[in-house]
Design a protein around this motif. Structure first.
Motif, PDB file in Angstrom:
ATOM      1  N   UNK A  33     -81.497 -27.680  39.392  1.00 59.17           N
ATOM      2  CA  UNK A  33     -82.624 -26.780  39.145  1.00 59.17           C
ATOM      3  C   UNK A  33     -82.562 -25.621  40.145  1.00 59.17           C
ATOM      4  N   UNK A  34     -83.338 -24.584  39.877  1.00 54.05           N
ATOM      5  CA  UNK A  34     -83.447 -23.468  40.801  1.00 54.05           C
ATOM      6  C   UNK A  34     -84.867 -22.936  40.767  1.00 54.05           C
ATOM      7  N   UNK A  35     -85.189 -22.051  41.711  1.00 52.46           N
ATOM      8  CA  UNK A  35     -86.541 -21.516  41.836  1.00 52.46           C
ATOM      9  C   UNK A  35     -86.458 -19.996  41.914  1.00 52.46           C
ATOM     10  N   UNK A  36     -87.260 -19.327  41.082  1.00 54.58           N
ATOM     11  CA  UNK A  36     -87.278 -17.863  41.038  1.00 54.58           C
ATOM     12  C   UNK A  36     -88.572 -17.337  41.627  1.00 54.58           C
ATOM     13  N   UNK A  37     -88.500 -16.112  42.156  1.00 58.94           N
ATOM     14  CA  UNK A  37     -89.695 -15.400  42.567  1.00 58.94           C
ATOM     15  C   UNK A  37     -90.334 -14.815  41.313  1.00 58.94           C
ATOM     16  N   UNK A  38     -91.507 -15.325  40.935  1.00 58.20           N
ATOM     17  CA  UNK A  38     -92.097 -14.961  39.648  1.00 58.20           C
ATOM     18  C   UNK A  38     -92.442 -13.472  39.548  1.00 58.20           C
ATOM     19  N   UNK A  39     -93.062 -12.840  40.567  1.00 57.93           N
ATOM     20  CA  UNK A  39     -93.289 -11.391  40.455  1.00 57.93           C
ATOM     21  C   UNK A  39     -92.000 -10.601  40.252  1.00 57.93           C
ATOM     22  N   UNK A  40     -90.928 -11.023  40.924  1.00 64.64           N
ATOM     23  CA  UNK A  40     -89.638 -10.355  40.742  1.00 64.64           C
ATOM     24  C   UNK A  40     -89.119 -10.538  39.320  1.00 64.64           C
ATOM     25  N   UNK A  41     -89.275 -11.736  38.773  1.00 59.21           N
ATOM     26  CA  UNK A  41     -88.864 -11.993  37.385  1.00 59.21           C
ATOM     27  C   UNK A  41     -89.644 -11.112  36.420  1.00 59.21           C
ATOM     28  N   UNK A  42     -90.952 -11.016  36.615  1.00 63.68           N
ATOM     29  CA  UNK A  42     -91.774 -10.185  35.733  1.00 63.68           C
ATOM     30  C   UNK A  42     -91.368  -8.720  35.827  1.00 63.68           C
ATOM     31  N   UNK A  43     -91.139  -8.238  37.043  1.00 65.73           N
ATOM     32  CA  UNK A  43     -90.707  -6.849  37.204  1.00 65.73           C
ATOM     33  C   UNK A  43     -89.366  -6.602  36.545  1.00 65.73           C
TER      34      UNK A  43
END
Length: 398
Positions: free
Chosen positions: A152-162
């Motif tokens: 699994x991995x973890x993303x920075x959600x605001x960065x993903x949205x941008x």
């Protein structure tokens, strides 16, 4: 002169992860697609996510590893290809918080974990690691459990949205429901805006909990929606080492899930979910924070967090209705009853967004809806564009 009419292939209402991912996939394939969001992109449910792109192993702890669980298992690989710029959507601009996610146990659960994870069921999805490879918060001589690395991995959600929004900013607009309205003519959905009427070949509702009201505006209540409430805890502190993992307790679901973030002032924040958050939707925040303190003290007593600030966020996970409000294990896309050109969709979890977009495209092909309208959105030029939602630790923590 008659009212201006804008014919497009796809109109999407709802700017969370489901709507943004689907907008990217469809526009990249030539559809004239446009997205409308009333507040901020990713607001509420998406921005409340811990950013985990997981393969479903934590659900397999309950003993189920059927076709739906296997569909979830494929997701981390799909996301990793996108993050390398080799997948269906280019996510190279998205910030990855961690390439690894861990599951740890207390000493009394070691034998159960060893036998379960050694089974053919999960072989290749999870790996037991040596103490030298443990995440730093677990590298204490007082730790007596076992640690496994998940795929699994973890993303920075605001960065993903941008990242998703920036690829097609010219097709994302703010909608004001005081001046706009959904309606249907002879079972065909249209969107009335002050400056024009948008007539899509296909309307797609991806507004999470808002889907219920949007369907009602079209005179429909099916497919039915359910809400599963939870209340997550966030902790801003002075301990600098990150942790991304599930702590396994006495039940099949994780006792505690921890993801690590940074606020706008670069201060560390831990975001807590798992059993702590599930079923705590109506709990008094002060009581839940006390329970969270107790859990961290019990599970990680060697960590000194220093000065701390606490807050909680209450969320409803909006999903297609299931018997006994069970958790759905696949993205859902269904036809809005009584409307010829409307679909409603819930990804059910962040990691399944690619699965949802693929299902949307499959249903478009099934209905012989292909790109046919030009990407000319001049009638929408006077509409503003919505911002990306602010992370909860920046808006709720003192």
């Amino acid at each position: 002169m008659g009212r201006q009419v804008l014919h497009i292939d796809i109109a999407i209402i709802g700017g969370g992860i489901a709507g943004l991912w689907t907008l990217n996939r469809l526009r990249d394939r030539g559809y004239s697609a446009v997205l409308f969001e009333q507040e901020a992109l990713g607001g509420y449910q998406t921005i409340g996510s811990q950013g985990m792109i997981h393969g479903g192993v934590k659900y397999a702890l309950g003993g189920s590893w059927g076709s739906d669980a296997q569909a979830v298992a494929a997701m981390p690989g799909i996301w990793r290809k996108c993050l390398r710029g080799e997948g269906e959507i280019d996510l190279r601009a998205c910030k990855v918080l961690s390439e690894d996610f861990f599951l740890w146990s207390s000493g009394d659960l070691q034998s159960r974990l060893s036998s379960f994870f050694a089974s053919k069921l999960l072989r290749g999805h999870i790996h037991k690691i040596a103490p030298a490879e443990y995440p730093l918060p677990l590298q204490s001589p007082r730790f007596r459990g076992q640690v496994y690395r998940l795929d699994d991995l973890v993303l920075d959600v605001p960065s993903l949205l941008n990242t998703l929004a920036n690829r097609h900013r010219d097709a994302i607009y703010t909608i004001d429901w005081q001046q706009a309205a959904l309606h249907q003519e002879g079972g065909h959905a249209e969107l009335q805006l002050p400056q024009c009427t948008v007539v899509p070949d296909q309307l797609l509702l991806t507004a999470g909990a808002g889907n219920e009201a949007l369907m009602a505006a079209l005179g429909s209540a099916q497919p039915a929606m359910q809400r599963r409430p939870l209340q997550q805890v966030m902790l801003r502190h002075e301990y600098r080492e990150p942790l991304y993992g599930h702590c396994l307790g006495s039940t099949a679901s994780p006792r505690l899930t921890v993801s690590s973030h940074r606020d706008r002032a670069d201060r560390p924040v831990w975001y807590l979910g798992g059993d702590l958050a599930t079923g705590a939707g109506d709990e008094e925040p002060e009581n839940l924070i006390d329970r969270a303190r107790s859990e961290l003290s019990d599970l990680l007593p060697w960590i000194d967090f220093g000065n701390t600030q606490w807050a909680t966020v209450q969320l409803d996970r909006a999903e297609p209705n299931q018997s006994s409000t069970l958790r759905p294990d696949r993205a859902f896309v269904g036809k809005v009853a009584g409307i010829t050109n409307a679909l409603v969709a819930w990804p059910t979890k962040l990691t399944l967004s690619p699965d949802l977009a693929r299902e949307v495209e499959r249903q478009l092909e099934e209905q012989n809806i292909s790109p046919r309208h030009p990407q000319q959105l001049a009638p929408l030029a006077n509409l503003s564009q919505p911002p990306v939602a602010t992370a909860y630790w920046d808006s709720l923590l003192p």
